[in-house]
Design a protein around this motif. Structure first.
Motif, PDB file in Angstrom:
ATOM      1  N   HIS A 102       0.833  -1.209   0.000  1.00 43.20           N
ATOM      2  CA  HIS A 102       0.000   0.000   0.000  1.00 43.20           C
ATOM      3  C   HIS A 102       0.866   1.257   0.000  1.00 43.20           C
ATOM      4  CE1 HIS A 102      -3.549   2.400   1.925  1.00 43.20           C
ATOM      5  NE2 HIS A 102      -3.379   2.683   0.648  1.00 43.20           N
ATOM      6  N   THR A 103       1.910   1.267   0.847  1.00 45.75           N
ATOM      7  CA  THR A 103       2.820   2.411   0.916  1.00 45.75           C
ATOM      8  C   THR A 103       3.464   2.664  -0.444  1.00 45.75           C
ATOM      9  OG1 THR A 103       3.352   1.608   3.151  1.00 45.75           O
ATOM     10  CG2 THR A 103       4.669   3.424   2.287  1.00 45.75           C
ATOM     11  N   ILE A 104       3.947   1.606  -1.075  1.00 49.13           N
ATOM     12  CA  ILE A 104       4.633   1.737  -2.367  1.00 49.13           C
ATOM     13  C   ILE A 104       3.688   2.267  -3.439  1.00 49.13           C
ATOM     14  CG2 ILE A 104       5.739   0.418  -4.227  1.00 49.13           C
ATOM     15  CD1 ILE A 104       6.755  -1.500  -1.954  1.00 49.13           C
ATOM     16  N   ASN A 105       2.505   1.691  -3.519  1.00 43.83           N
ATOM     17  CA  ASN A 105       1.546   2.144  -4.536  1.00 43.83           C
ATOM     18  C   ASN A 105       1.112   3.576  -4.294  1.00 43.83           C
ATOM     19  OD1 ASN A 105       1.379  -0.083  -6.255  1.00 43.83           O
ATOM     20  ND2 ASN A 105      -0.076  -1.152  -4.925  1.00 43.83           N
ATOM     21  N   GLN A 106       0.848   3.924  -3.039  1.00 51.83           N
ATOM     22  CA  GLN A 106       0.427   5.282  -2.722  1.00 51.83           C
ATOM     23  C   GLN A 106       1.536   6.287  -3.007  1.00 51.83           C
ATOM     24  OE1 GLN A 106      -0.671   5.749   1.386  1.00 51.83           O
ATOM     25  NE2 GLN A 106      -1.179   7.914   1.188  1.00 51.83           N
ATOM     26  N   PHE A 107       2.762   5.944  -2.598  1.00 48.93           N
ATOM     27  CA  PHE A 107       3.879   6.877  -2.729  1.00 48.93           C
ATOM     28  C   PHE A 107       4.209   7.159  -4.194  1.00 48.93           C
ATOM     29  CE2 PHE A 107       8.371   8.083  -2.813  1.00 48.93           C
ATOM     30  CZ  PHE A 107       8.423   9.034  -1.784  1.00 48.93           C
ATOM     31  N   PHE A 108       4.198   6.112  -5.005  1.00 52.95           N
ATOM     32  CA  PHE A 108       4.572   6.290  -6.404  1.00 52.95           C
ATOM     33  C   PHE A 108       3.370   6.464  -7.326  1.00 52.95           C
ATOM     34  CE2 PHE A 108       8.329   3.945  -4.725  1.00 52.95           C
ATOM     35  CZ  PHE A 108       9.297   4.894  -5.040  1.00 52.95           C
ATOM     36  N   GLY A 109       2.153   6.485  -6.775  1.00 56.06           N
ATOM     37  CA  GLY A 109       0.958   6.651  -7.596  1.00 56.06           C
ATOM     38  C   GLY A 109       0.729   5.493  -8.536  1.00 56.06           C
ATOM     39  N   LYS A 110       0.972   4.268  -8.040  1.00 54.08           N
ATOM     40  CA  LYS A 110       0.872   3.066  -8.861  1.00 54.08           C
ATOM     41  C   LYS A 110      -0.242   2.152  -8.355  1.00 54.08           C
ATOM     42  CE  LYS A 110       4.873   3.791 -11.140  1.00 54.08           C
ATOM     43  NZ  LYS A 110       5.039   3.887 -12.608  1.00 54.08           N
ATOM     44  N   THR A 111      -0.493   1.106  -9.127  1.00 56.09           N
ATOM     45  CA  THR A 111      -1.375   0.026  -8.676  1.00 56.09           C
ATOM     46  C   THR A 111      -0.643  -1.308  -8.903  1.00 56.09           C
ATOM     47  OG1 THR A 111      -2.452  -0.034 -10.842  1.00 56.09           O
ATOM     48  CG2 THR A 111      -3.516   1.278  -9.112  1.00 56.09           C
ATOM     49  N   CYS A 112       0.566  -1.381  -8.371  1.00 52.33           N
ATOM     50  CA  CYS A 112       1.427  -2.544  -8.619  1.00 52.33           C
ATOM     51  C   CYS A 112       0.903  -3.794  -7.924  1.00 52.33           C
ATOM     52  CB  CYS A 112       2.836  -2.276  -8.099  1.00 52.33           C
ATOM     53  SG  CYS A 112       3.754  -1.027  -9.009  1.00 52.33           S
ATOM     54  N   SER A 113       1.101  -4.920  -8.577  1.00 49.49           N
ATOM     55  CA  SER A 113       0.956  -6.212  -7.920  1.00 49.49           C
ATOM     56  C   SER A 113       2.216  -6.444  -7.098  1.00 49.49           C
ATOM     57  CB  SER A 113       0.805  -7.311  -8.975  1.00 49.49           C
ATOM     58  OG  SER A 113       2.034  -7.460  -9.676  1.00 49.49           O
ATOM     59  N   PRO A 114       2.237  -7.477  -6.240  1.00 48.91           N
ATOM     60  CA  PRO A 114       3.466  -7.756  -5.485  1.00 48.91           C
ATOM     61  C   PRO A 114       4.699  -7.912  -6.361  1.00 48.91           C
ATOM     62  CG  PRO A 114       1.647  -8.954  -4.519  1.00 48.91           C
ATOM     63  CD  PRO A 114       1.119  -8.317  -5.765  1.00 48.91           C
ATOM     64  N   ASP A 115       4.589  -8.672  -7.456  1.00 50.74           N
ATOM     65  CA  ASP A 115       5.753  -8.867  -8.324  1.00 50.74           C
ATOM     66  C   ASP A 115       6.166  -7.575  -9.022  1.00 50.74           C
ATOM     67  OD1 ASP A 115       5.997 -11.508  -7.626  1.00 50.74           O
ATOM     68  OD2 ASP A 115       4.899 -12.271  -9.386  1.00 50.74           O
ATOM     69  N   GLU A 116       5.167  -6.787  -9.419  1.00 42.73           N
ATOM     70  CA  GLU A 116       5.482  -5.507 -10.057  1.00 42.73           C
ATOM     71  C   GLU A 116       6.147  -4.558  -9.067  1.00 42.73           C
ATOM     72  OE1 GLU A 116       1.839  -5.400 -13.353  1.00 42.73           O
ATOM     73  OE2 GLU A 116       1.547  -4.570 -11.336  1.00 42.73           O
ATOM     74  N   ALA A 117       5.706  -4.595  -7.815  1.00 45.83           N
ATOM     75  CA  ALA A 117       6.315  -3.741  -6.790  1.00 45.83           C
ATOM     76  C   ALA A 117       7.760  -4.156  -6.521  1.00 45.83           C
ATOM     77  CB  ALA A 117       5.494  -3.795  -5.502  1.00 45.83           C
ATOM     78  N   LYS A 118       8.000  -5.454  -6.477  1.00 47.09           N
ATOM     79  CA  LYS A 118       9.374  -5.940  -6.283  1.00 47.09           C
ATOM     80  C   LYS A 118      10.278  -5.438  -7.403  1.00 47.09           C
ATOM     81  CE  LYS A 118       8.139 -10.194  -3.831  1.00 47.09           C
ATOM     82  NZ  LYS A 118       8.084 -11.691  -3.903  1.00 47.09           N
ATOM     83  N   ALA A 119       9.774  -5.499  -8.621  1.00 48.76           N
ATOM     84  CA  ALA A 119      10.556  -5.036  -9.765  1.00 48.76           C
ATOM     85  C   ALA A 119      10.795  -3.528  -9.687  1.00 48.76           C
ATOM     86  CB  ALA A 119       9.844  -5.397 -11.068  1.00 48.76           C
ATOM     87  N   LEU A 120       9.775  -2.792  -9.255  1.00 48.85           N
ATOM     88  CA  LEU A 120       9.894  -1.340  -9.134  1.00 48.85           C
ATOM     89  C   LEU A 120      10.957  -0.962  -8.106  1.00 48.85           C
ATOM     90  CD1 LEU A 120       8.869   1.554  -9.720  1.00 48.85           C
ATOM     91  CD2 LEU A 120       7.166   1.197  -7.907  1.00 48.85           C
TER      92      LEU A 120
END
Length: 384
Positions: A102-120
């Protein structure tokens, strides 16, 4: 086994747990504390205006994977369910900590899945730093500049009074990044709060016919001769009269204020910006969610270097301090019939569960030393 006459210096978790274990084996135990209350820095009390249970020296949240420790505290109190969910105000927004999906998606304005967040996050990290040696390098390597500067850099400068480049990488290893929506700050099997507070828990542990508890009483070296053994949980350097100088600590100042209603809607709100002088605001009624209170008690928390008359909280344990610590350890190791224990006695940061586990081990070691007619060590854990 002959009944021994034991002196324990300090009525916090270390002292009372050791005292209880020895008292249950028939030994006569005297526990002294220079303060006017038990429980050390875990001391809590009801606010007279709001009836909120306030953690006087800052919040203490019980969490452990040690089933023995969990069973021990449950002998003396009812542990209520409690999950620590920390928030952080950054750049005019509120985020969840530890950093999660949630922190990652909110901070970067994304809707990443877990794998997409890891890659980011892998993309954001500085892969040129292959062996991080400092806090800053560790953060830049694994979470990247943006998250580091938002959540860790300013908070660390305020908390430790040092630049992150001066701190060891190991500090950041205690702050995980999660690629799911789990915002439980701790990742332990057992978590909770004592229903009636930590002071009540400590007093219950100390309530035994073989224990005498004396408050407002400082330790006097001359009285050692009246006891078979001393367990000392005060500051190690203080025991030796600071003859080599004072070990470095950080201390905390609290600015208390009350509020009618809910002030921030959570127990802990971090403030990472160096422009905000305090590190966090704690709202204490949220530490007892099973209670209902109209009024609220909050603390703004400030960290600074510990002076001679301040309460030591966090041992710094940097290079200079470790050299000084070695001098005091050499003095300690020449002593007899005394064991140094706890956060201050061993100059280590300890969570409550570790403190209790070490106290239980120390008591067992002493009982075994009597049974086997061996000398009791000055330290029962590695302190270097």
């Amino acid at each position: 086994m002959n009944r021994k006459n034991i002196l324990i210096v300090g009525a916090g978790f270390s002292g009372v747990v050791i005292g209880r274990q020895l008292a249950e084996h028939g030994h006569k135990v005297t526990i002294i504390d220079q303060r006017n209350h038990t429980a050390g820095n875990a001391y809590d009390a009801r606010d007279k205006d709001t009836d909120v249970m306030v953690h006087i020296y800052g919040p203490h949240i019980f969490h452990t994977d040690n089933e023995t420790v969990w069973q021990f505290v449950n002998r003396f109190t009812k542990m209520m369910p409690y999950i620590n969910r920390v928030k952080a105000t950054v750049n005019g927004q509120v985020f969840s900590l530890p950093i999660n999906l949630h922190t990652i998606n909110q901070f970067f304005g994304k809707t990443c899945s877990p794998d997409e967040a890891k890659a980011l996050i892998a993309e954001k990290g500085d892969s040129s730093i292959t062996e991080p040696k400092t806090f800053e390098e560790q953060a830049l390597r694994f979470i990247g500049k943006e998250l580091y500067e938002a959540f860790f850099k300013g908070y660390t400068i305020k908390q430790w009074g040092m630049q992150p480049a001066e701190l060891p990488a190991s500090i950041l290893k205690r702050l995980p990044v999660r690629f799911n929506y789990d915002d439980n700050y701790f990742n332990h099997k057992f978590q909770g709060m004592p229903e009636d507070g930590y002071t009540c828990l400590i007093n219950s542990i100390a309530d035994h016919e073989n224990i005498t508890l004396e408050l407002n009483r400082s330790f006097n070296h001359e009285e050692r001769a009246s006891y078979d053994h001393v367990f000392y949980s005060g500051p190690l350097d203080a025991f030796f009269g600071y003859q080599h100088g004072r070990l470095g600590y950080r201390t905390l100042d609290f600015e208390k204020f009350t509020y009618q209603g809910d002030f921030q809607g959570c127990a802990v709100m971090n403030y990472g910006s160096v422009d905000v002088p305090y590190t966090r605001i704690t709202e204490h009624k949220y530490f007892s969610p099973w209670e209902k209170h109209e009024g609220s008690v909050c603390y703004k928390e400030y960290s600074r270097s510990c002076g001679e008359n301040d309460i030591p909280y966090y041992p710094i344990r940097q290079m200079g301090e470790m050299a000084l610590l070695d001098k005091y350890l050499t003095l300690a190791e020449a002593e007899q019939n005394i064991t140094f224990v706890g956060r201050l006695g061993t100059y280590r940061y300890l969570d409550m569960d570790v403190t209790i586990a070490e106290a239980l081990k120390t008591a067992d070691d002493y009982l075994n030393s009597l049974e086997n007619k061996q000398s009791m060590p000055v330290f029962t854990v590695s302190v270097r």
